[in-house]
Design a protein around this motif. Structure first.
Motif, PDB file in Angstrom:
ATOM      1  N   THR A  88       0.809  -1.313   0.110  1.00 29.07           N
ATOM      2  CA  THR A  88       0.168  -0.079  -0.036  1.00 29.07           C
ATOM      3  C   THR A  88       0.896   1.212  -0.066  1.00 29.07           C
ATOM      4  O   THR A  88       1.862   1.318   0.590  1.00 29.07           O
ATOM      5  CB  THR A  88      -0.807   0.051   1.222  1.00 29.07           C
ATOM      6  OG1 THR A  88      -2.072  -1.273   0.905  1.00 29.07           O
ATOM      7  CG2 THR A  88      -1.660   1.151   1.266  1.00 29.07           C
ATOM      8  N   ALA A  89       0.428   2.295  -0.889  1.00 31.33           N
ATOM      9  CA  ALA A  89       1.149   3.551  -0.624  1.00 31.33           C
ATOM     10  C   ALA A  89       0.107   4.511  -0.142  1.00 31.33           C
ATOM     11  O   ALA A  89      -1.225   4.461  -0.518  1.00 31.33           O
ATOM     12  CB  ALA A  89       1.645   4.109  -2.142  1.00 31.33           C
ATOM     13  N   GLU A  90       0.363   5.204   0.982  1.00 31.80           N
ATOM     14  CA  GLU A  90      -0.662   6.178   1.611  1.00 31.80           C
ATOM     15  C   GLU A  90       0.096   7.423   1.893  1.00 31.80           C
ATOM     16  O   GLU A  90       1.286   7.570   2.358  1.00 31.80           O
ATOM     17  CB  GLU A  90      -1.223   5.240   2.853  1.00 31.80           C
ATOM     18  CG  GLU A  90      -2.287   6.209   3.668  1.00 31.80           C
ATOM     19  CD  GLU A  90      -2.907   5.257   4.677  1.00 31.80           C
ATOM     20  OE1 GLU A  90      -3.499   4.366   4.199  1.00 31.80           O
ATOM     21  OE2 GLU A  90      -2.699   5.516   6.106  1.00 31.80           O
ATOM     22  N   GLY A  91      -0.978   8.191   1.854  1.00 27.52           N
ATOM     23  CA  GLY A  91      -0.634   9.692   2.355  1.00 27.52           C
ATOM     24  C   GLY A  91      -1.613  10.260   3.469  1.00 27.52           C
ATOM     25  O   GLY A  91      -2.726   9.944   3.369  1.00 27.52           O
ATOM     26  N   ASN A  92      -1.035  10.757   4.619  1.00 23.91           N
ATOM     27  CA  ASN A  92      -1.754  11.004   5.635  1.00 23.91           C
ATOM     28  C   ASN A  92      -1.535  12.310   6.171  1.00 23.91           C
ATOM     29  O   ASN A  92      -0.287  12.767   6.369  1.00 23.91           O
ATOM     30  CB  ASN A  92      -1.478   9.905   6.970  1.00 23.91           C
ATOM     31  CG  ASN A  92      -2.418  10.017   8.104  1.00 23.91           C
ATOM     32  OD1 ASN A  92      -3.425  10.213   7.763  1.00 23.91           O
ATOM     33  ND2 ASN A  92      -1.694   9.999   9.191  1.00 23.91           N
ATOM     34  N   PHE A  93      -2.603  13.250   6.163  1.00 26.34           N
ATOM     35  CA  PHE A  93      -2.635  14.677   6.515  1.00 26.34           C
ATOM     36  C   PHE A  93      -3.268  14.949   7.534  1.00 26.34           C
ATOM     37  O   PHE A  93      -4.279  14.849   7.580  1.00 26.34           O
ATOM     38  CB  PHE A  93      -2.785  15.825   5.370  1.00 26.34           C
ATOM     39  CG  PHE A  93      -2.071  14.916   4.234  1.00 26.34           C
ATOM     40  CD1 PHE A  93      -0.876  15.558   3.749  1.00 26.34           C
ATOM     41  CD2 PHE A  93      -2.583  14.050   3.184  1.00 26.34           C
ATOM     42  CE1 PHE A  93      -0.175  15.166   2.799  1.00 26.34           C
ATOM     43  CE2 PHE A  93      -1.841  13.460   1.942  1.00 26.34           C
ATOM     44  CZ  PHE A  93      -0.639  14.221   1.812  1.00 26.34           C
ATOM     45  N   ALA A 122       4.886   3.503   2.816  1.00 24.67           N
ATOM     46  CA  ALA A 122       4.146   2.240   2.069  1.00 24.67           C
ATOM     47  C   ALA A 122       4.092   1.255   3.370  1.00 24.67           C
ATOM     48  O   ALA A 122       4.714   1.267   4.399  1.00 24.67           O
ATOM     49  CB  ALA A 122       5.434   1.952   1.453  1.00 24.67           C
ATOM     50  N   LYS A 123       2.937   0.574   3.285  1.00 29.17           N
ATOM     51  CA  LYS A 123       2.510  -0.599   4.205  1.00 29.17           C
ATOM     52  C   LYS A 123       2.680  -1.849   3.513  1.00 29.17           C
ATOM     53  O   LYS A 123       2.334  -2.074   2.347  1.00 29.17           O
ATOM     54  CB  LYS A 123       1.139  -0.451   4.695  1.00 29.17           C
ATOM     55  CG  LYS A 123       0.798   0.761   5.429  1.00 29.17           C
ATOM     56  CD  LYS A 123      -0.580   0.778   6.173  1.00 29.17           C
ATOM     57  CE  LYS A 123      -1.736   0.568   5.254  1.00 29.17           C
ATOM     58  NZ  LYS A 123      -2.953   0.792   6.135  1.00 29.17           N
ATOM     59  N   THR A 182      -6.907  -1.505  -5.215  1.00 27.56           N
ATOM     60  CA  THR A 182      -7.766  -0.616  -4.509  1.00 27.56           C
ATOM     61  C   THR A 182      -7.449   0.872  -4.250  1.00 27.56           C
ATOM     62  O   THR A 182      -6.386   0.856  -3.744  1.00 27.56           O
ATOM     63  CB  THR A 182      -8.086  -1.515  -3.217  1.00 27.56           C
ATOM     64  OG1 THR A 182      -8.334  -2.972  -3.479  1.00 27.56           O
ATOM     65  CG2 THR A 182      -9.142  -1.013  -2.542  1.00 27.56           C
ATOM     66  N   LEU A 183      -8.375   1.402  -4.326  1.00 29.34           N
ATOM     67  CA  LEU A 183      -8.251   2.857  -4.083  1.00 29.34           C
ATOM     68  C   LEU A 183      -8.794   3.201  -2.605  1.00 29.34           C
ATOM     69  O   LEU A 183      -9.938   2.530  -2.398  1.00 29.34           O
ATOM     70  CB  LEU A 183      -8.670   4.087  -4.913  1.00 29.34           C
ATOM     71  CG  LEU A 183      -7.944   3.928  -6.226  1.00 29.34           C
ATOM     72  CD1 LEU A 183      -8.487   4.968  -7.277  1.00 29.34           C
ATOM     73  CD2 LEU A 183      -6.424   4.315  -6.156  1.00 29.34           C
ATOM     74  N   ASN A 184      -8.187   4.075  -1.942  1.00 30.06           N
ATOM     75  CA  ASN A 184      -9.054   4.349  -0.650  1.00 30.06           C
ATOM     76  C   ASN A 184      -9.008   5.823  -0.457  1.00 30.06           C
ATOM     77  O   ASN A 184      -8.069   6.587  -0.629  1.00 30.06           O
ATOM     78  CB  ASN A 184      -8.331   3.644   0.566  1.00 30.06           C
ATOM     79  CG  ASN A 184      -8.905   4.014   1.883  1.00 30.06           C
ATOM     80  OD1 ASN A 184      -8.346   4.974   2.430  1.00 30.06           O
ATOM     81  ND2 ASN A 184      -9.837   3.192   2.532  1.00 30.06           N
ATOM     82  N   GLY A 189      -4.793   6.710  -0.557  1.00 33.63           N
ATOM     83  CA  GLY A 189      -3.925   5.825  -1.202  1.00 33.63           C
ATOM     84  C   GLY A 189      -4.459   4.662  -1.843  1.00 33.63           C
ATOM     85  O   GLY A 189      -5.436   4.767  -2.512  1.00 33.63           O
ATOM     86  N   GLY A 190      -3.452   3.682  -2.112  1.00 25.06           N
ATOM     87  CA  GLY A 190      -3.913   2.486  -2.947  1.00 25.06           C
ATOM     88  C   GLY A 190      -3.114   1.203  -2.792  1.00 25.06           C
ATOM     89  O   GLY A 190      -2.154   1.633  -2.065  1.00 25.06           O
ATOM     90  N   THR A 191      -3.619   0.299  -3.075  1.00 25.99           N
ATOM     91  CA  THR A 191      -2.914  -1.152  -2.631  1.00 25.99           C
ATOM     92  C   THR A 191      -3.109  -1.954  -3.619  1.00 25.99           C
ATOM     93  O   THR A 191      -4.117  -2.093  -4.572  1.00 25.99           O
ATOM     94  CB  THR A 191      -3.985  -1.641  -1.290  1.00 25.99           C
ATOM     95  OG1 THR A 191      -3.836  -0.915  -0.414  1.00 25.99           O
ATOM     96  CG2 THR A 191      -3.516  -2.965  -1.059  1.00 25.99           C
ATOM     97  N   PHE A 192      -1.937  -2.698  -3.801  1.00 27.76           N
ATOM     98  CA  PHE A 192      -1.988  -3.746  -4.936  1.00 27.76           C
ATOM     99  C   PHE A 192      -1.841  -4.947  -4.099  1.00 27.76           C
ATOM    100  O   PHE A 192      -0.964  -5.213  -3.348  1.00 27.76           O
ATOM    101  CB  PHE A 192      -0.711  -3.335  -5.735  1.00 27.76           C
ATOM    102  CG  PHE A 192      -0.508  -4.522  -6.954  1.00 27.76           C
ATOM    103  CD1 PHE A 192      -1.269  -4.509  -8.066  1.00 27.76           C
ATOM    104  CD2 PHE A 192       0.618  -5.444  -6.657  1.00 27.76           C
ATOM    105  CE1 PHE A 192      -1.225  -5.479  -9.177  1.00 27.76           C
ATOM    106  CE2 PHE A 192       0.323  -6.420  -7.989  1.00 27.76           C
ATOM    107  CZ  PHE A 192      -0.315  -6.221  -8.771  1.00 27.76           C
ATOM    108  N   ARG A 193      -2.782  -6.091  -4.549  1.00 27.05           N
ATOM    109  CA  ARG A 193      -2.589  -7.077  -3.924  1.00 27.05           C
ATOM    110  C   ARG A 193      -1.898  -8.101  -4.971  1.00 27.05           C
ATOM    111  O   ARG A 193      -2.157  -8.385  -5.999  1.00 27.05           O
ATOM    112  CB  ARG A 193      -4.020  -7.713  -3.667  1.00 27.05           C
ATOM    113  CG  ARG A 193      -3.854  -9.065  -2.776  1.00 27.05           C
ATOM    114  CD  ARG A 193      -5.229  -9.319  -2.438  1.00 27.05           C
ATOM    115  NE  ARG A 193      -5.879  -9.814  -3.649  1.00 27.05           N
ATOM    116  CZ  ARG A 193      -7.458 -10.080  -3.662  1.00 27.05           C
ATOM    117  NH1 ARG A 193      -8.112 -10.263  -2.368  1.00 27.05           N
ATOM    118  NH2 ARG A 193      -8.192 -10.364  -4.759  1.00 27.05           N
TER     119      ARG A 193
END
Length: 266
Positions: free
Chosen positions: A40-45, A76-77, A245-247, A261-265
């Motif tokens: 997962t790539a994520e931005g948190n503000f 990244a997660k 998946t987008l979130n 962010g988005g997740t690639f499985r």
């Protein structure tokens, strides 16, 4: 009706989060599967987090107000499914305190900013599905983050301090509970809105931020926990394909935050 509800939740998140800490309780909200992996790539503000008002400066001032006004995180997660219902993850990235607002007992207003430095952490989420097609779910989430960021700027009532050194040491813990439903558009595409509540504790401290003002050297110290620690979250996972998946998620009251962010499985 289900599609309308999903679009409504997404709209509320996008609008409200602009006025709205650890990462999202979703992204990805559903488990990835037993012994399967995802990234997962994520931005948190995060914005407007009120802190306790402890601390002092060797100038003779004490801290009477402290707010973590703007904090940015990108990471990244790395996710692993340990069962069909439980994910665990590690996260690596960076964080920056864009703006911290401090008030001294002597009346000065202090604005601090940090450099962009290393962040690491981890967590889990567990989901129980039910319903005729297992379209409904309840879940739990746990998340922790550690980031030590170097002080870069310090303005005191308009005057710029010089010779700044020292670190903000930050620790966050979060536990959340959530529920929602998955609405399939076709075999690969679906929308999964969810609502949740969470407890989040942020601690920020320093052994000493050194600075020079008007030719005199001072040291600022503090060790403060967050004031408001219980909030609500609303978000949506959008499966745009079988593997991606987008979130988007907003979190409110325990500070205000927006994550996307988005997740690639695999």
């Amino acid at each position: 009706m289900k599609k309308i509800l999903a679009l409504a939740v997404t709209f509320v998140v996008c609008v409200c989060s602009s006025v709205s800490y650890a990462g999202s309780i979703g992204n990805k909200i559903e488990p990835v599967g037993n012994m399967k992996f995802a990234i997962t790539a994520e931005g948190n503000f995060a914005f407007d987090r009120d802190m306790e008002s402890g601390g002092s400066s060797t100038s003779g001032s004490t801290v009477t107000s402290f707010e973590a006004s703007e904090t940015y995180q990108q990471y990244a997660k790395l996710i692993m499914g340990v069962t069909d219902s439980i994910n665990i993850f590690a996260k690596l990235g960076n964080s920056k305190i864009r703006k911290a607002e401090i008030k001294f007992s002597t009346g000065e207003n202090v604005t601090a900013e940090s450099e962009n430095n290393f962040l690491y952490g981890g967590g889990f989420n567990a989901v129980y599905k039910f319903g005729e097609d297992e379209e409904y779910f309840l879940g739990l989430n746990g998340d922790f983050s550690f980031y030590k960021v170097e002080a870069e700027k310090l303005d005191i009532t308009g005057a710029k301090a010089t010779n700044i050194s020292g670190n903000f040491e930050n620790t966050e813990y979060q536990v959340g509970a959530f529920g929602g439903m998955k609405m399939n558009i076709n075999n690969d595409v679906s929308i999964t809105p969810y609502l949740g509540v969470f407890w989040n504790r942020l601690n920020t401290k320093t052994d000493g931020i050194n600075y020079t003002l008007s030719g005199t050297e001072y040291i600022l110290t503090f060790d403060n926990d967050s004031n408001d620690e219980v909030g609500i979250a609303a978000g949506t996972d959008i499966n745009v394909s079988k593997n991606f998946t987008l979130n988007v998620e907003g979190r409110f009251f325990a500070g205000n935050a927006l994550s996307f962010g988005g997740t690639f499985r695999f």
